[in-house]
Design a protein around this motif. Structure first.
Motif, PDB file in Angstrom:
ATOM      1  N   TYR A 473       0.822  -1.215   0.000  1.00 55.04           N
ATOM      2  CA  TYR A 473       0.000   0.000   0.000  1.00 55.04           C
ATOM      3  C   TYR A 473       0.853   1.261   0.000  1.00 55.04           C
ATOM      4  N   ARG A 474       0.251   2.317  -0.513  1.00 57.31           N
ATOM      5  CA  ARG A 474       0.782   3.669  -0.345  1.00 57.31           C
ATOM      6  C   ARG A 474      -0.151   4.385   0.624  1.00 57.31           C
ATOM      7  N   LEU A 475       0.405   4.991   1.657  1.00 59.95           N
ATOM      8  CA  LEU A 475      -0.383   5.724   2.640  1.00 59.95           C
ATOM      9  C   LEU A 475      -0.498   7.180   2.217  1.00 59.95           C
ATOM     10  N   VAL A 476      -1.733   7.680   2.189  1.00 56.36           N
ATOM     11  CA  VAL A 476      -1.981   9.063   1.777  1.00 56.36           C
ATOM     12  C   VAL A 476      -2.905   9.723   2.789  1.00 56.36           C
ATOM     13  N   PRO A 477      -2.959  11.058   2.812  1.00 56.23           N
ATOM     14  CA  PRO A 477      -3.833  11.749   3.771  1.00 56.23           C
ATOM     15  C   PRO A 477      -5.310  11.502   3.486  1.00 56.23           C
ATOM     16  N   GLY A 478      -6.107  11.595   4.538  1.00 56.81           N
ATOM     17  CA  GLY A 478      -7.558  11.549   4.426  1.00 56.81           C
ATOM     18  C   GLY A 478      -8.145  12.842   4.972  1.00 56.81           C
ATOM     19  N   PRO A 479      -9.475  12.971   5.003  1.00 57.85           N
ATOM     20  CA  PRO A 479     -10.115  14.202   5.494  1.00 57.85           C
ATOM     21  C   PRO A 479      -9.742  14.556   6.930  1.00 57.85           C
ATOM     22  N   SER A 480      -9.449  13.550   7.767  1.00 60.27           N
ATOM     23  CA  SER A 480      -9.170  13.803   9.183  1.00 60.27           C
ATOM     24  C   SER A 480      -7.680  13.826   9.511  1.00 60.27           C
ATOM     25  N   THR A 481      -6.828  13.720   8.485  1.00 62.58           N
ATOM     26  CA  THR A 481      -5.378  13.651   8.721  1.00 62.58           C
ATOM     27  C   THR A 481      -4.837  14.970   9.255  1.00 62.58           C
ATOM     28  N   ARG A 497      -2.467  12.519  19.818  1.00 63.34           N
ATOM     29  CA  ARG A 497      -3.660  12.875  20.588  1.00 63.34           C
ATOM     30  C   ARG A 497      -4.940  12.429  19.893  1.00 63.34           C
ATOM     31  N   ASN A 498      -5.021  12.660  18.591  1.00 61.83           N
ATOM     32  CA  ASN A 498      -6.262  12.395  17.856  1.00 61.83           C
ATOM     33  C   ASN A 498      -6.126  11.218  16.898  1.00 61.83           C
ATOM     34  N   GLY A 499      -5.153  10.363  17.146  1.00 62.61           N
ATOM     35  CA  GLY A 499      -4.916   9.248  16.243  1.00 62.61           C
ATOM     36  C   GLY A 499      -4.131   9.672  15.020  1.00 62.61           C
ATOM     37  N   VAL A 500      -3.948   8.736  14.083  1.00 61.00           N
ATOM     38  CA  VAL A 500      -3.244   8.994  12.825  1.00 61.00           C
ATOM     39  C   VAL A 500      -4.138   8.468  11.702  1.00 61.00           C
ATOM     40  N   PHE A 501      -4.901   9.363  11.097  1.00 59.28           N
ATOM     41  CA  PHE A 501      -5.855   8.949  10.060  1.00 59.28           C
ATOM     42  C   PHE A 501      -5.184   8.953   8.680  1.00 59.28           C
ATOM     43  N   VAL A 502      -5.421   7.878   7.955  1.00 58.48           N
ATOM     44  CA  VAL A 502      -4.784   7.688   6.646  1.00 58.48           C
ATOM     45  C   VAL A 502      -5.780   7.028   5.700  1.00 58.48           C
ATOM     46  N   LYS A 503      -5.433   7.055   4.426  1.00 59.24           N
ATOM     47  CA  LYS A 503      -6.038   6.196   3.438  1.00 59.24           C
ATOM     48  C   LYS A 503      -4.944   5.304   2.867  1.00 59.24           C
ATOM     49  N   ALA A 504      -5.308   4.064   2.531  1.00 58.85           N
ATOM     50  CA  ALA A 504      -4.353   3.131   1.964  1.00 58.85           C
ATOM     51  C   ALA A 504      -4.693   2.898   0.498  1.00 58.85           C
ATOM     52  N   ILE A 505      -3.743   3.163  -0.405  1.00 62.39           N
ATOM     53  CA  ILE A 505      -3.947   2.975  -1.836  1.00 62.39           C
ATOM     54  C   ILE A 505      -3.204   1.698  -2.260  1.00 62.39           C
ATOM     55  N   PRO A 506      -3.929   0.687  -2.748  1.00 61.73           N
ATOM     56  CA  PRO A 506      -3.262  -0.549  -3.185  1.00 61.73           C
ATOM     57  C   PRO A 506      -2.287  -0.267  -4.323  1.00 61.73           C
ATOM     58  N   LEU A 507      -1.152  -0.941  -4.320  1.00 68.54           N
ATOM     59  CA  LEU A 507      -0.153  -0.750  -5.361  1.00 68.54           C
ATOM     60  C   LEU A 507      -0.391  -1.728  -6.506  1.00 68.54           C
TER      61      LEU A 507
END
Length: 507
Positions: A473-481, A497-507
């Protein structure tokens, strides 16, 4: 004039009863320590009750304390209270709190668990846990949904430590409400009540106060408010099951059980010593020798010591490693060029080796640089590194009084511009040449004989997990990042504090 000032150590004036315990203006220790160092210099002192605390950011003194003059600083902080803040005698003697000869005996018994050979045998178990993580991420990736990868990492590391250390499958990755996971998390999230901290101000009255403290603790245990007591039930269940079925497993719990069963066997056991350099991921196996310490042959662990040490490994094994992985994920998103460079190294390695295991992931030199720089920039453990002086200790024009606590602030040590050029800049390349790094200035796992026994385990778990993740996967920002991540400073650790929000893009 206070005892510290009489010995040349400056600091804020303490209250007669509680010292400086409640004078931090509700600021985290890390922030208050910044003020202390700025005002009083790299060696200063304050008080918890009547207990003198010497806060140190002087690298030469740190080296003397942790290595050169370790004999005078061999024990960790003590609060001078019977069985500590949480007075259950069953939970008072473990690897972190043990002192003198008993600590050496425990360390001797537990060291073999983290040898290179043991880590290699744990690979299938660790990999099976990572595969569950990958499956969960794949479900999010297929839907294009963002998720809190820090929470996923917490569940992963809890699963790994439960299986590798205790031989228990709690299915925690599919059940975030698992009571044992929540109990371990509570240990790090909770702050000791102020009325409990007040007990530390009157250690001479502990003979009278201890029955009250013990009664309060019993009530907490009965009502299910004691995390250690909750987790101990899990450990006792595992021990009873092995005893009933006469089964043995290749894990930490089994090593401690075997040690408890046969003191003669421990005495005659041969084991390899592990030479560790944080800046060099190689592991050097030295000549085997009979297990001994300076006080004679090793004394076996008691049943209570087995349980509390297992609890300590369970708790520590999930919190610090998952926090490190969470911060690494944040870095990989914030600096996509770093992520791509790590991924290319992972892909090249897999193309060459066709697998990820202990021998292969330890070849990922740039990934190690990124891990190191993340641990420098965001040390998961901030102010936990402490030592107690056995005798008065003279250093330059000061004296650290006997029975004082010496405390290190890793956040400040890792950001000290005297040892780190441009310390607020994230630069993995600074770790390319280990000769440029003073190992005392970089110690996310501590240093010297009382460094973290699970350091190699944690690093391997991180590298294996990141390799399998970034290969797919490639990790990219999401709306809550959060691109500028907010941090919570807890009693022992700092965490997202607020977690680590990401989106995962399949390679």
């Amino acid at each position: 004039m206070t005892i510290l000032k009489r010995n040349g150590i400056n600091g804020p004036s303490p209250n007669f009863i509680y010292g400086n315990m409640f004078s931090h203006d509700n600021k985290p220790n890390v922030e208050k320590f910044s003020e202390y160092f700025s005002k009083y210099g790299n060696i200063m002192g304050y008080y918890i009750g009547s207990k003198p605390i010497v806060l140190v950011n002087d690298i030469d003194l740190i080296k003397r304390i942790q290595i050169k003059d370790f004999a005078n600083f061999s024990d960790r902080q003590t609060l001078n209270l019977k069985n500590g803040l949480f007075p259950n005698p069953k939970f008072s003697e473990h690897l972190i709190s043990a002192r003198g000869g008993r600590w050496k005996e425990m360390r001797t018994i537990l060291n073999p668990t983290f040898s290179a050979m043991k880590l290699k045998t744990m690979t299938p178990t660790i990999e099976s846990c990572i595969d569950i993580l990958i499956k969960k991420i794949d479900q999010k990736a297929q839907k294009g949904e963002e998720f809190d990868i820090y929470l996923y990492f917490q569940l992963l590391t809890t699963d790994v430590i439960a299986k590798t250390a205790l031989g228990i499958d709690t299915d925690v990755q599919n059940n975030p409400n698992d009571k044992f996971y929540k109990a371990a998390k509570k240990i790090f999230d909770d702050k000791p009540p102020k009325f409990l901290l007040l007990f530390t101000c009157f250690p001479e009255l502990d003979v009278i106060l201890y029955p009250l403290r013990r009664f309060i603790q019993i009530i907490r245990e009965v009502r299910g408010f004691s995390p250690n007591y909750i987790i101990s039930k899990l450990i006792y269940t595992a021990i009873n099951l092995r005893t009933k079925l006469s089964t043995k497993k290749n894990d930490l719990l089994q090593l401690m059980l075997d040690a408890n069963a046969s003191e003669t066997e421990i005495r005659d056991t041969k084991m390899s010593k592990l030479t560790i350099d944080m800046n060099d991921d190689s592991v050097v196996e030295e000549k085997s020798s009979t297990i001994k310490n300076g006080y004679g042959m090793v004394k076996a662990l008691t049943n209570d010591e087995i349980v509390i040490n297992a609890i300590i490994f369970y708790e520590a094994g999930f919190e610090t490693t998952s926090t490190a992985l969470g911060f690494i994920a944040h870095i990989l998103i914030k600096y996509p060029e770093i992520q791509e460079k790590v991924r290319q190294e992972v892909i090249d390695l897999y193309n060459e080796e066709k697998r990820f295991d202990y021998n292969t992931v330890n070849k990922l030199s740039y990934m190690q640089c990124v891990i190191n720089e993340t641990l420098r920039y965001f040390p998961p453990v901030t102010t936990f590194v402490t030592r107690t002086t056995n005798e008065d200790y003279h250093y330059k024009d000061i004296v650290i009084p006997k029975n004082s606590t010496v405390r290190l602030s890793l956040q400040h040590l890792h950001h000290n511009p005297d040892h780190w050029p441009n310390p607020e800049v994230f630069d993995p390349e600074r770790f390319r040449d280990k000769n440029n790094i003073d190992p005392i200035a970089f110690q996310p796992f501590g240093q010297g004989p009382r460094n973290c026994i699970g350091m190699r385990f944690a690093l391997y778990e991180m590298k294996l997990g990141l390799s399998k993740l970034l290969h797919k996967y490639r990790l990219v920002p999401g709306p809550s990042t959060e691109m500028d991540i907010k941090v919570d400073y807890k009693v022992i650790t700092q965490t997202p504090r607020n977690g680590v929000f990401v989106k995962a893009i399949p390679l």
